[in-house]
Structure formats: structure tokens, C-alpha cells
Scaffold this motif. Structure first.
Motif, PDB file in Angstrom:
ATOM      1  N   UNK A 104       3.088  18.910  -7.348  1.00 61.13           N
ATOM      2  CA  UNK A 104       3.543  17.531  -7.150  1.00 61.13           C
ATOM      3  C   UNK A 104       5.030  17.553  -6.798  1.00 61.13           C
ATOM      4  N   UNK A 105       5.349  17.242  -5.554  1.00 61.60           N
ATOM      5  CA  UNK A 105       6.732  17.369  -5.066  1.00 61.60           C
ATOM      6  C   UNK A 105       7.541  16.088  -5.252  1.00 61.60           C
ATOM      7  N   UNK A 106       7.042  15.150  -6.031  1.00 58.10           N
ATOM      8  CA  UNK A 106       7.777  13.905  -6.271  1.00 58.10           C
ATOM      9  C   UNK A 106       8.303  13.880  -7.705  1.00 58.10           C
ATOM     10  N   UNK A 107       9.583  13.603  -7.831  1.00 54.60           N
ATOM     11  CA  UNK A 107      10.212  13.389  -9.132  1.00 54.60           C
ATOM     12  C   UNK A 107      10.637  11.929  -9.165  1.00 54.60           C
ATOM     13  N   UNK A 108       9.796  11.133  -9.793  1.00 56.30           N
ATOM     14  CA  UNK A 108      10.006   9.692  -9.704  1.00 56.30           C
ATOM     15  C   UNK A 108       9.730   9.239  -8.281  1.00 56.30           C
ATOM     16  N   UNK A 111       9.863  21.759  -1.279  1.00 56.56           N
ATOM     17  CA  UNK A 111       9.821  23.010  -2.052  1.00 56.56           C
ATOM     18  C   UNK A 111      10.936  23.992  -1.701  1.00 56.56           C
ATOM     19  N   UNK A 112      11.299  24.067  -0.428  1.00 58.67           N
ATOM     20  CA  UNK A 112      12.321  25.038  -0.019  1.00 58.67           C
ATOM     21  C   UNK A 112      13.692  24.712  -0.609  1.00 58.67           C
ATOM     22  N   UNK A 159       0.663  19.597 -11.202  1.00 62.31           N
ATOM     23  CA  UNK A 159       1.825  19.985 -11.999  1.00 62.31           C
ATOM     24  C   UNK A 159       3.112  19.674 -11.238  1.00 62.31           C
ATOM     25  N   UNK A 160       4.126  19.181 -11.952  1.00 64.14           N
ATOM     26  CA  UNK A 160       5.395  18.832 -11.310  1.00 64.14           C
ATOM     27  C   UNK A 160       6.092  20.070 -10.775  1.00 64.14           C
ATOM     28  N   UNK A 161       6.689  19.933  -9.627  1.00 68.04           N
ATOM     29  CA  UNK A 161       7.406  21.042  -8.997  1.00 68.04           C
ATOM     30  C   UNK A 161       8.615  21.469  -9.818  1.00 68.04           C
ATOM     31  N   UNK A 162       9.106  20.615 -10.713  1.00 73.57           N
ATOM     32  CA  UNK A 162      10.277  20.958 -11.506  1.00 73.57           C
ATOM     33  C   UNK A 162       9.988  22.085 -12.503  1.00 73.57           C
ATOM     34  N   UNK A 163       8.702  22.392 -12.723  1.00 73.47           N
ATOM     35  CA  UNK A 163       8.368  23.523 -13.574  1.00 73.47           C
ATOM     36  C   UNK A 163       8.813  24.851 -12.938  1.00 73.47           C
ATOM     37  N   UNK A 164       9.131  24.847 -11.655  1.00 76.72           N
ATOM     38  CA  UNK A 164       9.573  26.061 -10.977  1.00 76.72           C
ATOM     39  C   UNK A 164      11.059  26.357 -11.202  1.00 76.72           C
ATOM     40  N   UNK A 165      11.792  25.369 -11.713  1.00 75.98           N
ATOM     41  CA  UNK A 165      13.247  25.543 -11.862  1.00 75.98           C
ATOM     42  C   UNK A 165      13.617  26.763 -12.706  1.00 75.98           C
TER      43      UNK A 165
END
Length: 429
Positions: free
Chosen positions: A231-235, A241-242, A315-321
Motif C-alpha cells: 500500500x503506497x499511500x500514507x494518508x 516505492x523508489x 501492508x503499508x509501504x512504511x514497513x520498509x523504512x
């Protein structure tokens, strides 16, 4: 695009690659040469040079991937490429204007030629055994014109095969007595032989460091694919992704000043070492960070794939941070550490070559990554199976690939530690 435009475009790209290939190792070694090795305060400042070099590189990368991309999108490619061209012109002007104030090292010809001379001379004397009395090896006196401005390197007892290059044969007696001129392809001085030995010792460590950049290459490949499946949206904000690579750069930018101004002085008081910890320990810690980054990526992918199979919300993309942050910490440790190590351990006449060797590990790691990904895709996609890294990650096992990289990283760390423990450091500033 016409053929002429295409030719000009690719010519410009190759000129950039050619220029960067010559600029980076030369700039770093030339910058380090400006510090006086005999002055303790300057020697200490030299240790900080490598930290701030990587700091400025990451600042430049951050600007280019944010501000310059925005300029290109809103005002066109002409301005977007024109601004970097103007900045480079200003940098070149500053370099030329300040050139009379720089310190310059004595040049003795190509170091690669001297390395080849030792190899050829040793091979030509393959059947000879190195003498038990090391004093019989050929060395020129201090007042020789060849040794003028050259820092003599003491003989070491390992890699004895290369000592054959300095063995004086019967046909070399007149040369040893300074009656005839020396043929450097037949007879080499001990200092020249030791230069090659230092290079060979560093190559074993270099091979281990290459795998680190095989791992960091995932930032621009499998990490991006992983993000595209999330999920590439945060709010209300869309996060491409890049762009998550920004977290890696920000981590390095934030931590380098803290490392240089806080950690090093504190570690220096504890260990008594000018750099706080040795370069090899720093590199090893960086390799360990890569293992943690791969393990974090594997766990996130397991969570993402499980959510996808149960048809739940992505799953939120922020888990990749976290994995990007770990890679950034690894770069702070391993990249800066290896640049400092290769420069400080290099023979005086091979500083630029060894610095280039350090930067070459980045390119070698990228090529090795392509080979590994291709091999894994081929090996796991047999018999009609999707493989570990298919176009649709929900049908693959990217987590297994990350666990494999973590396992290989552990083996690589063990190999590096073994080589580092056996490595004979030379005293250098």
C-alpha cells in the motif's frame, strides 16, 4: 529522437561515467594528500575526511533525487541538466583557481606497471628458491636516484613467491654492483615487491566487501519491487516505492556528523586509537548491518505475502523504512571504513589505485547482484513454477531470497572476520 540526438545523448552519458570513474578516486586520494602525515592534528583531521566525503556524496544524491527531479518535471530537462552542468563548471573553476596552494606528491610512473614488473620477474625465476638470508634480496641505497622521494617499505616474510623478483641471479651481478643499468622486468627492488604484497593482502578483504554492495543493490531492485506490491499511500499522500531510498540517504546524512563528532571522540578515550575503532572493525560492523537489513526485509515480505494470501488490506509501504535505515547505517560503517582502510594501507605510490579499488567494489557488487538475481530466478523457476522473484510477487517467495541473502551475508561476515584477523596492518596515518 533522431539518430544524431541519440548519439549525443549516449555520448554524454558515457562521458559522465568516464569522468566520475577518474574523478572519485583521484579526488579522495588527492584530498587526503593535503594533510601532513607528520602532524598529529592534521593526521586526525584526515580520518574525518572520509566521513565528510560520503556525507557530501549523500547530500548531493538527496538533492538530485528530490530538488532536481522537481525542476525537471516542472521546468523541463534542459534546465534540469543545465543546473548540474553549471555547478560542475563552478567546481572546476574553484579547483583550477586553488591549484597553486595544493600539496603534490612525487609521481614515479604507473603503479600498475611496477606491479606487472614484479609478477613477470617472479615468474621468470619460478624455479629459483628465495634466499634464506633476506639481505641478499636486491635493494637500492637511499641515495639512489630511483629511491629519491620514495618511502622504503620493510620486507615481510609472507607471500615469498614474489620475493623471487628481487633475487639477484648470476646474470644480475653486474647490475647489483651498479655496473650495468637494471632491467625492471627482470630484477625488482624489495620496496617494489612489498607494494604488490600489500595489494594482494587487501584483495582478500576486498572480495568480502564486494558482497556488501551486492546487498545494498537491493535498494534499487528488489526493495522497489517489494514496495510496488504494498500500500503506497500514507494518508492522502502517495509514496512512490523508489523514493524510500531517501531514508537510506537521510540516515547516512544524519548519523555521519554524530559518528564523527560524538562517537569517535568517545571511542578514542576508551580505546586510545585515533579513529576510535579500527577500519576493519568498522567494516565488519557494516557487513553485520547488511545481514540485519536482509533479515528485516525477509520478515516484512513474510508479513506482506501472508496478508496478500488472506486477501486483507495491503501492508503499508512504511514497513520498509527499517531496512532502508539499516542499509544507511551499513553504508556509514562499511563504505567510509573501506575507503579509509584502502587509502591508509596502500603503499605511498599506490594511494589512488587502492582508492579506486575500494570504489570498484561498488561496481563489482552491482554486477554480482545481477548475476545472483538471474541465477536465483533461473534456478527457482524450473518445472513451470513461478520462482522466487516473479513479476507478481504474490505468487513468489521473495522472502526466501532475502533469507538467502542474509545467510550468505553471515558466511561473508565470517570469511571477512577470518581474513581481517590474519591481515598484517602496516603503520600508516
Amino acid at each position: 529522437m533522431t539518430s544524431a540526438q541519440e548519439i549525443i545523448l549516449f555520448l554524454g552519458l558515457y562521458m559522465i561515467a568516464f569522468g566520475v570513474g577518474g574523478l572519485r578516486p583521484s579526488l579522495l586520494s588527492f584530498g587526503a594528500d593535503q594533510f601532513d602525515a607528520g602532524d598529529p592534528s592534521e593526521c586526525m583531521n584526515k580520518c574525518s575526511l572520509f566521513n565528510w566525503y560520503i556525507f557530501t556524496m549523500n547530500c548531493g544524491s538527496l538533492i538530485s533525487t528530490t530538488s532536481m527531479v522537481w525542476v525537471q518535471d516542472h521546468y523541463g530537462w534542459a534546465l534540469g541538466l543545465g543546473i548540474p552542468a553549471m555547478v560542475l563548471a563552478v567546481g572546476l573553476s574553484c579547483l583550477v583557481a586553488a591549484s597553486p596552494t595544493y600539496r603534490y606528491q612525487t609521481i614515479r610512473g604507473s603503479p600498475l606497471t611496477r606491479v606487472c614488473q614484479v609478477v613477470v620477474a617472479a615468474v621468470c625465476k619460478f624455479s629459483m628458491a628465495p634466499p634464506a638470508d633476506l639481505a641478499l634480496l636486491y635493494e637500492l641505497p637511499e641515495d639512489s636516484s630511483y629511491m629519491k622521494g620514495v618511502q622504503r617499505i620493510e620486507h615481510t616474510t609472507d607471500l615469498r613467491f614474489f620475493d623471487k623478483a628481487a633475487v639477484v641471479m648470476a646474470s644480475d651481478e653486474e647490475v647489483a654492483q651498479s655496473v650495468l643499468p637494471r632491467n625492471p622486468w627482470r630484477l625488482c627492488v624489495v620496496t617494489q615487491v612489498e607494494e604488490l604484497k600489500i595489494l594482494v593482502r587487501m584483495l582478500l578483504l576486498w572480495a568480502s566487501i564486494v558482497f556488501f554492495y551486492t546487498g545494498t543493490s537491493q535498494v534499487s531492485s528488489t526493495f522497489v519491487e517489494q514496495g510496488m506490491a504494498m500500500n503506497t499511500h500514507v494518508g492522502s499522500i502517495h509514496v512512490p516505492p523508489a523514493t524510500l531510498a531517501t531514508f537510506q540517504m537521510l540516515t547516512t546524512i544524519v548519523l555521519i556528523p554524530l559518528y564523527d563528532r560524538v562517537f569517535v571522540p568517545a571511542a578514542r578515550r576508551l580505546t586510545g586509537k585515533e579513529k576510535g575503532i579500527s577500519d576493519l572493525v568498522r567494516i565488519g560492523a557494516g557487513l553485520a548491518m547488511l545481514v540485519l537489513a536482509m533479515a528485516a526485509a525477509a520478515m516484512v515480505e513474510t508479513k506482506r505475502a501472508g496478508t496478500a494470501k488472506m486477501a486483507l488490506e495491503k501492508t503499508s509501504i512504511m514497513w520498509l523504512v527499517p531496512q532502508y535505515v539499516l542499509v544507511g547505517i551499513g553504508e556509514l560503517l562499511a563504505t567510509v571504513g573501506q575507503l579509509d582502510f584502502f587509502y591508509s594501507q596502500a603503499p605511498p605510490a599506490m594511494k589512488t589505485v587502492c582508492t579506486a579499488l575500494a570504489l570498484l567494489s561498488i561496481a563489482a557488487g552491482g554486477y554480482l547482484n545481477s548475476l545472483v538475481v538471474t541465477a536465483v530466478s533461473w534456478a527457482t523457476a524450473t518445472g513451470g513454477r513461478q520462482g522466487w522473484i516473479p513479476d507478481d510477487l504474490d505468487k513468489g517467495h521473495l522472502d526466501r531470497f532475502f533469507w538467502m541473502m542474509a545467510g550468505l551475508g553471515c558466511l561473508n561476515l565470517v570469511a571477512f572476520t577470518s581474513c581481517a584477523m590474519r591481515y598484517k596492518s602496516r603503520k600508516a596515518c
